[in-house]
Design a protein around this motif. Structure first.
Motif, PDB file in Angstrom:
ATOM      1  N   ASP A 169       0.831  -1.209   0.000  1.00 52.06           N
ATOM      2  CA  ASP A 169       0.000   0.000   0.000  1.00 52.06           C
ATOM      3  C   ASP A 169       0.861   1.253   0.000  1.00 52.06           C
ATOM      4  N   ASP A 170       1.896   1.282   0.860  1.00 48.50           N
ATOM      5  CA  ASP A 170       2.777   2.456   0.921  1.00 48.50           C
ATOM      6  C   ASP A 170       3.491   2.670  -0.413  1.00 48.50           C
ATOM      7  N   ALA A 171       4.013   1.576  -0.978  1.00 44.98           N
ATOM      8  CA  ALA A 171       4.726   1.686  -2.252  1.00 44.98           C
ATOM      9  C   ALA A 171       3.797   2.207  -3.348  1.00 44.98           C
ATOM     10  N   ASN A 172       2.557   1.711  -3.379  1.00 42.01           N
ATOM     11  CA  ASN A 172       1.613   2.148  -4.411  1.00 42.01           C
ATOM     12  C   ASN A 172       1.291   3.639  -4.285  1.00 42.01           C
ATOM     13  N   ARG A 173       1.197   4.113  -3.045  1.00 42.12           N
ATOM     14  CA  ARG A 173       0.935   5.550  -2.856  1.00 42.12           C
ATOM     15  C   ARG A 173       2.096   6.389  -3.392  1.00 42.12           C
ATOM     16  N   ILE A 174       3.319   5.936  -3.123  1.00 44.20           N
ATOM     17  CA  ILE A 174       4.496   6.681  -3.602  1.00 44.20           C
ATOM     18  C   ILE A 174       4.589   6.602  -5.123  1.00 44.20           C
ATOM     19  N   SER A 225       8.504  -7.820   8.234  1.00 39.94           N
ATOM     20  CA  SER A 225       7.777  -8.088   9.488  1.00 39.94           C
ATOM     21  C   SER A 225       7.206  -6.800  10.067  1.00 39.94           C
ATOM     22  N   ALA A 226       8.018  -5.742  10.040  1.00 41.72           N
ATOM     23  CA  ALA A 226       7.558  -4.448  10.558  1.00 41.72           C
ATOM     24  C   ALA A 226       6.350  -3.943   9.773  1.00 41.72           C
ATOM     25  N   ARG A 227       6.358  -4.182   8.463  1.00 36.08           N
ATOM     26  CA  ARG A 227       5.211  -3.752   7.645  1.00 36.08           C
ATOM     27  C   ARG A 227       3.940  -4.513   8.038  1.00 36.08           C
ATOM     28  N   LEU A 228       4.069  -5.778   8.408  1.00 33.73           N
ATOM     29  CA  LEU A 228       2.893  -6.557   8.838  1.00 33.73           C
ATOM     30  C   LEU A 228       2.288  -5.968  10.108  1.00 33.73           C
ATOM     31  N   ARG A 229       3.149  -5.600  11.060  1.00 40.77           N
ATOM     32  CA  ARG A 229       2.626  -5.003  12.295  1.00 40.77           C
ATOM     33  C   ARG A 229       1.946  -3.671  11.993  1.00 40.77           C
ATOM     34  N   GLU A 230       2.571  -2.856  11.150  1.00 37.95           N
ATOM     35  CA  GLU A 230       1.986  -1.562  10.789  1.00 37.95           C
ATOM     36  C   GLU A 230       0.635  -1.738  10.103  1.00 37.95           C
ATOM     37  N   LEU A 231       0.551  -2.727   9.223  1.00 42.92           N
ATOM     38  CA  LEU A 231      -0.692  -2.983   8.503  1.00 42.92           C
ATOM     39  C   LEU A 231      -1.806  -3.361   9.474  1.00 42.92           C
ATOM     40  N   ALA A 232      -1.499  -4.222  10.448  1.00 44.98           N
ATOM     41  CA  ALA A 232      -2.495  -4.624  11.441  1.00 44.98           C
ATOM     42  C   ALA A 232      -2.929  -3.423  12.282  1.00 44.98           C
ATOM     43  N   ALA A 233      -1.978  -2.581  12.673  1.00 51.22           N
ATOM     44  CA  ALA A 233      -2.313  -1.389  13.454  1.00 51.22           C
ATOM     45  C   ALA A 233      -3.191  -0.440  12.642  1.00 51.22           C
ATOM     46  N   ARG A 238      -4.875  -4.098  18.047  1.00 58.00           N
ATOM     47  CA  ARG A 238      -3.694  -4.112  18.907  1.00 58.00           C
ATOM     48  C   ARG A 238      -2.680  -5.021  18.218  1.00 58.00           C
ATOM     49  N   ALA A 239      -1.516  -4.493  17.942  1.00 57.01           N
ATOM     50  CA  ALA A 239      -0.573  -5.238  17.108  1.00 57.01           C
ATOM     51  C   ALA A 239       0.807  -5.242  17.738  1.00 57.01           C
ATOM     52  N   PHE A 240       1.445  -6.420  17.747  1.00 52.27           N
ATOM     53  CA  PHE A 240       2.754  -6.602  18.377  1.00 52.27           C
ATOM     54  C   PHE A 240       3.709  -7.263  17.383  1.00 52.27           C
ATOM     55  N   LEU A 241       4.945  -6.773  17.352  1.00 49.20           N
ATOM     56  CA  LEU A 241       6.016  -7.423  16.600  1.00 49.20           C
ATOM     57  C   LEU A 241       7.029  -7.930  17.617  1.00 49.20           C
ATOM     58  N   VAL A 242       7.198  -9.248  17.706  1.00 45.08           N
ATOM     59  CA  VAL A 242       8.080  -9.842  18.718  1.00 45.08           C
ATOM     60  C   VAL A 242       8.914 -10.954  18.098  1.00 45.08           C
ATOM     61  N   ASP A 243      10.095 -11.168  18.687  1.00 47.79           N
ATOM     62  CA  ASP A 243      10.944 -12.271  18.238  1.00 47.79           C
ATOM     63  C   ASP A 243      10.356 -13.625  18.612  1.00 47.79           C
ATOM     64  N   GLY A 244       9.668 -13.685  19.765  1.00 49.39           N
ATOM     65  CA  GLY A 244       9.115 -14.958  20.223  1.00 49.39           C
ATOM     66  C   GLY A 244       8.305 -14.762  21.488  1.00 49.39           C
ATOM     67  N   PRO A 245       7.828 -15.844  22.081  1.00 48.16           N
ATOM     68  CA  PRO A 245       6.941 -15.742  23.240  1.00 48.16           C
ATOM     69  C   PRO A 245       7.570 -15.066  24.455  1.00 48.16           C
ATOM     70  N   ASP A 246       8.907 -15.122  24.573  1.00 47.98           N
ATOM     71  CA  ASP A 246       9.564 -14.470  25.716  1.00 47.98           C
ATOM     72  C   ASP A 246       9.349 -12.961  25.715  1.00 47.98           C
ATOM     73  N   ASP A 247       9.010 -12.414  24.552  1.00 40.50           N
ATOM     74  CA  ASP A 247       8.811 -10.963  24.440  1.00 40.50           C
ATOM     75  C   ASP A 247       7.361 -10.551  24.668  1.00 40.50           C
ATOM     76  N   LEU A 248       6.478 -11.516  24.910  1.00 39.93           N
ATOM     77  CA  LEU A 248       5.062 -11.198  25.113  1.00 39.93           C
ATOM     78  C   LEU A 248       4.769 -10.940  26.594  1.00 39.93           C
TER      79      LEU A 248
END
Length: 312
Positions: A169-174, A225-233, A238-248
């Motif tokens: 979406d961002d690329a298409n806007r640009i 991965s960062a784009r996926l979190r941004e898209l969900a937000a 409520r959107a989280f980007l984490v390496d694994g369950p230890d970060d939750l």
């Protein structure tokens, strides 16, 4: 709690190829094997390879002469290839073929005298490698504001390329803004954003409608991965980007949540399953998989490694 597991998710063909390449290189040559930049942008993958004897470097000067060096999935500039040759290194190239496609497009347009507008993120490994193919011909654009400020010598000789892991979406806007300002701007017949990036974004866009929380497995330096979190937000979740369950944080969730879980293209499935297990243990979550699109793309190993694999 209900978990919706997004499909497709996780490793793409390029990451699979790069990971398999480094595994085979370590097996064949033995440790240490040096890798220019992280093989892929994922902490779990990088840590696993460090344990096996991979040494990740940010400069070819850090590699002892005569050693084995692998170029990461994000690609490198010709300058890095020349530096590797000058140190008599056995250089193995795990660049994703879709990134190589962008490099070849940059070389082609530069030879034809075009100014190339590259849409991407400043400092990303892939962008550094692509710009290194024709630094005098490439201008980096990160957002629509950059398009407004863009000055070029000859508007009739202008081409656009994109980093492969951008938000569609961002690329298409640009791109739309570029075409408004420069109607004759050229572009490749097939877009540069990779199939896996697009598929994972499509899955989040579609499946987040059934969820109120989205968990993306991936490292903070993983662009896709960062784009996926941004898209969900952007979908109001409520959107989280984490390496694994230890970060939750357990307090970030409720028993009644419907949680969409996905993974960026460099995140291993083992981390997804560990996160699912954590939610089952903490909340008694049930799990269902929702498939938006099937993937069957595979990329072959680099030619020297294919020969090694065939001889095994």
């Amino acid at each position: 709690m209900k978990i919706v597991l997004a499909a497709p998710r996780g490793f793409c063909a390029g990451v699979n190829m790069a990971v398999d390449s480094l595994d085979l290189t370590l097996e064949h040559f033995g440790a240490p094997v040096y890798v220019y930049h992280e093989i892929v942008h994922n902490q779990y993958v990088v840590d696993r390879f460090k344990e096996k004897g991979a040494v990740f470097v940010e400069s070819v000067d850090q590699v002892p002469e005569g050693s084995v060096l692998m170029f990461s999935a994000h690609g490198v500039s010709p300058e890095i290839r020349r530096a590797a040759a000058a140190r008599n290194l056995t250089a193995l190239d795990a660049t994703c073929p879709l990134v190589t496609k962008v490099h070849l497009e940059a070389i082609k347009y530069a030879k034809q005298g075009y100014t190339i507008v590259l849409i991407g993120h400043q400092g990303h490994d892939e962008v550094i490698g692509t710009m290194g193919e024709a630094p005098e011909a490439i201008v980096l654009v990160e957002d629509e504001a950059d398009v407004a400020k863009l000055q070029v010598a000859d508007e009739s000789k202008l081409a656009l390329l994109t980093q492969t892991t951008l938000s569609v979406d961002d690329a298409n806007r640009i791109i739309e803004k570029l075409r408004e300002r420069f109607p004759s701007i050229q572009s490749p017949p097939k877009g540069d954003i990779c199939y896996a990036t697009q598929n994972r974004q499509d899955a989040v866009r579609t499946l987040s409608a059934e969820a109120n929380v989205v968990v993306v497995l991936g490292s903070q330096n993983s662009s896709n991965s960062a784009r996926l979190r941004e898209l969900a937000a952007d979908q109001g979740k409520r959107a989280f980007l984490v390496d694994g369950p230890d970060d939750l944080d357990r307090n970030a969730f409720c028993d009644s949540d419907t949680v969409l879980i996905t993974a960026g293209a460099s995140a291993p499935e083992s981390v997804v399953q560990a996160t699912v297990d954590w939610m089952k243990n903490e909340f008694g979550a049930t799990v269902e998989t929702a498939t938006v699109r099937e993937e069957s793309v595979e990329f072959p190993l680099p030619k020297p490694l294919r020969q090694i694999a065939a001889a095994k």
